[in-house]
Design an enzyme around this catalytic site. Structure first.
Site, PDB file in Angstrom:
ATOM      1  N   TYR A  21     -25.367 -27.982   0.316  1.00 44.33           N
ATOM      2  CA  TYR A  21     -25.425 -27.500  -1.071  1.00 44.33           C
ATOM      3  C   TYR A  21     -24.162 -27.854  -1.854  1.00 44.33           C
ATOM      4  CZ  TYR A  21     -29.749 -25.241   0.122  1.00 44.33           C
ATOM      5  OH  TYR A  21     -31.054 -25.038   0.507  1.00 44.33           O
ATOM      6  N   GLU A  39     -32.537 -29.509   3.842  1.00 41.58           N
ATOM      7  CA  GLU A  39     -32.428 -28.709   2.614  1.00 41.58           C
ATOM      8  C   GLU A  39     -31.334 -29.296   1.747  1.00 41.58           C
ATOM      9  OE1 GLU A  39     -31.747 -24.476   2.936  1.00 41.58           O
ATOM     10  OE2 GLU A  39     -33.243 -24.297   4.531  1.00 41.58           O
ATOM     11  N   ASN A  50     -28.484 -29.308   6.228  1.00 45.06           N
ATOM     12  CA  ASN A  50     -28.611 -28.579   4.962  1.00 45.06           C
ATOM     13  C   ASN A  50     -27.274 -28.671   4.237  1.00 45.06           C
ATOM     14  OD1 ASN A  50     -31.074 -27.882   5.971  1.00 45.06           O
ATOM     15  ND2 ASN A  50     -30.727 -25.671   5.979  1.00 45.06           N
ATOM     16  N   ARG A  92     -41.701 -28.769   5.074  1.00 47.18           N
ATOM     17  CA  ARG A  92     -40.952 -28.019   6.088  1.00 47.18           C
ATOM     18  C   ARG A  92     -41.131 -26.529   5.800  1.00 47.18           C
ATOM     19  NH1 ARG A  92     -35.297 -26.093   5.912  1.00 47.18           N
ATOM     20  NH2 ARG A  92     -34.765 -25.520   8.024  1.00 47.18           N
ATOM     21  N   GLU A  98     -30.083 -22.855  10.269  1.00 47.35           N
ATOM     22  CA  GLU A  98     -28.768 -22.324   9.892  1.00 47.35           C
ATOM     23  C   GLU A  98     -28.329 -21.144  10.761  1.00 47.35           C
ATOM     24  OE1 GLU A  98     -28.805 -21.484   5.699  1.00 47.35           O
ATOM     25  OE2 GLU A  98     -29.210 -23.545   5.148  1.00 47.35           O
ATOM     26  N   HIS A 122     -36.280 -18.832  10.905  1.00 46.21           N
ATOM     27  CA  HIS A 122     -35.477 -18.873   9.679  1.00 46.21           C
ATOM     28  C   HIS A 122     -35.115 -17.423   9.343  1.00 46.21           C
ATOM     29  CE1 HIS A 122     -34.728 -21.384   5.832  1.00 46.21           C
ATOM     30  NE2 HIS A 122     -34.211 -20.192   5.588  1.00 46.21           N
TER      31      HIS A 122
HETATM   32  O1  IFM Z   1     -32.584 -20.020   0.328  1.00 50.64           O
HETATM   33  C1  IFM Z   1     -31.674 -20.481   1.286  1.00 50.64           C
HETATM   34  C2  IFM Z   1     -32.397 -20.903   2.540  1.00 50.64           C
HETATM   35  O2  IFM Z   1     -33.154 -19.878   3.068  1.00 50.64           O
HETATM   36  C3  IFM Z   1     -31.405 -21.345   3.584  1.00 50.64           C
HETATM   37  N1  IFM Z   1     -30.486 -22.318   3.065  1.00 50.64           N
HETATM   38  C4  IFM Z   1     -29.862 -22.046   1.795  1.00 50.64           C
HETATM   39  C5  IFM Z   1     -30.903 -21.660   0.760  1.00 50.64           C
HETATM   40  C6  IFM Z   1     -30.218 -21.369  -0.589  1.00 50.64           C
HETATM   41  O3  IFM Z   1     -29.308 -20.337  -0.463  1.00 50.64           O
END
Ligand code: IFM
Length: 464
Positions: free
Chosen positions: A305, A370, A303, A87, A176, A131
């Protein structure tokens, strides 16, 4: 708390459905460098990163990890790891230096060469149109606060499809949009670095409108795998006090629901629209917009985290909030291990999120576009990069995905963030998210232990 918080997952314990896609992700400004090459125009991230005080130690993406020059080596790395998919995003101003009108053929040719190299190596390209690196020329005309930018985005989608549609099957419009809209226009932490609720609200709506318009264009041209990538942060109230519960509702509204719900249902969540209007920043909706925004998708990019715990404060926190009307809300510092970003490690929240999406967006396949973590990696004397925390994070989050699949979430793929250490936006080169280490002095790439562990998961999956 579920078992994924405490278990030690290994490659052997992970079973994914047949056809599950394993890949890794990057973004143009974070890796390409070559900002002045072949007629590329400036983007808002060139401007922002070159503005004193905006990024860690003034770091910029001018050089990044030289992927523009080294893409063949990087594709070979992907093939070595057994990745089925890659990606990446396209730099809009490399292809349309002024954001609209004149096409820079040399820019388009770079992506054609990259895609050809991927296909030759058996790695399926998943292309993201945007992006975060808006052409500066469009910013000069108002950027995402201007409705016209949504139209220009749709034109750009058409140019790219005409140039690459014969060889790229998977298309995603935005990465995002929450970050573009709110970090860029409310918190001021990202380009264009503004702090203005009205701008943030306008940018939100125009990004979503641009997504809808671009998806229509891609579909009309023949694309049959169209997606949108959203970043989700589950928000848990710190207590069951009405104030904390409302704080979590407000942040969940703007972080998660404001971007997902209109795409899925054709309506903004009523409470979110009310919050924005009450803050003097109503969404600038015009007739027909919501229908466009809800143009059907083939998949939703997820995405993830970490999950957050939030609470209400009596007085304004005094910090620039990422959220409109969020002055009296703060995130509770995570307990337990944190990554170098200061983010908690909460795989159970990942499973819960995927189950929530199963219920909120029924029938829409999910792709993890992500997921990853930053740690203080170093090359060891043995020449390897031992990153046990990232291995653990990766395995536990893959396990969280399998848990969700078992419970009925339709997850079709997983892309690790990131293939390479790279330019982490305002945090510069200080944060290493790669499964492949990059020495920023020499540009030497070294797969970390996490890359090898991921390759083993992929190998076992392929072997059935
Ligand atoms: O590096 C970023 C990415 O560009 C977008 N999502 C979160 C990642 C980590 O912060």
């Amino acid at each position: 708390m579920t078992t994924t918080d405490t278990r030690e997952t290994t490659a052997t314990g992970l079973v994914f459905p047949p056809g599950f896609v394993f890949g890794a992700a990057t973004a143009a400004y974070q890796i390409e460098g070559a900002v002045d090459v072949d007629g590329r125009g400036p983007s808002i991230w060139d401007t922002f990163s070159h503005t004193p005080g905006k990024t860690h130690l003034g770091h910029t993406g001018d050089v990044a990890v030289e992927h523009h020059a080294r893409y063949r080596e990087d594709v070979a790395l992907m093939a070595d790891l057994g990745l089925a998919a890659y990606r990446f995003s396209v730099s809009w101003s490399r292809v349309l230096p002024e954001g609209a009108g004149r096409v820079e053929q040399r820019g388009l040719d770079f992506y054609r060469r990259l895609v050809d190299e991927l296909l030759e190596a058996g790695v399926d390209p998943w292309l993201t149109l945007y992006h975060w690196d808006l052409p500066q020329a469009l910013q000069d005309q108002g950027g995402w606060t201007s409705r016209d930018t949504a139209e220009r985005f749709a034109d750009y989608a058409g140019v790219l499809y005409d140039g690459l549609g014969d060889r790229v099957s998977h298309w995603s419009t935005l990465n995002e949009p929450m970050c573009s809209a709110l970090l860029g226009h409310m918190a001021g932490q990202h380009a264009p670095g503004h702090r203005d609720a009205v701008e943030a609200s306008r940018a939100t709506h125009h990004l979503l409108l641009g997504h809808g318009l671009a998806t229509r264009v891609l579909r009309e041209r023949g694309a049959d795998s169209c997606g949108l990538t959203l970043n989700f942060t589950p928000m848990t109230p710190a207590s069951d006090s009405p104030a904390d519960v409302d704080a979590a509702r407000r942040l969940d509204g703007q972080q998660n629901r404001m971007f997902l719900v209109p795409v899925v249902t054709g309506e903004y969540p009523a409470d979110v629209a009310e919050d924005l209007a009450a803050a003097g920043a109503p969404l600038p909706i015009e007739d027909g917009d919501l229908e466009l925004i809800a143009t059907p998708l083939d998949w939703l990019g997820v995405n993830f985290y970490f999950g957050s715990v939030v609470r209400a404060t009596e007085e304004p926190t005094g910090k620039a909030s990422s959220f409109i009307g969020g002055e009296r809300v703060e995130e509770v510092p995570p307990t337990g291990p944190t990554t170098t970003m200061g983010w908690g490690v909460t795989p159970h929240a990942f499973t819960d999120l995927l189950l929530r999406l199963r219920d909120t967006a029924p029938g829409l396949p999910l792709v993890i576009t992500e997921n990853g973590s930053a740690w203080p990696d170093e090359v060891s004397p043995d020449g390897a990069v031992h990153d046990p925390q990232r291995v653990r994070y990766l395995m536990d989050h893959l396990a969280a995905v399998t848990d969700a699949i078992e419970l009925g979430a339709d997850v079709r793929g997983y892309f690790a963030w990131s293939l390479l250490d790279n330019y982490e936006w305002a945090r510069g080169y200080d944060q290493r998210f790669g499964i492949v280490h990059v020495d920023y002095d020499t540009q030497v790439r070294t797969p970390k232990d996490s890359a090898l562990a991921y390759a083993e998961v992929i190998r076992r999956h392929a072997a059935g």
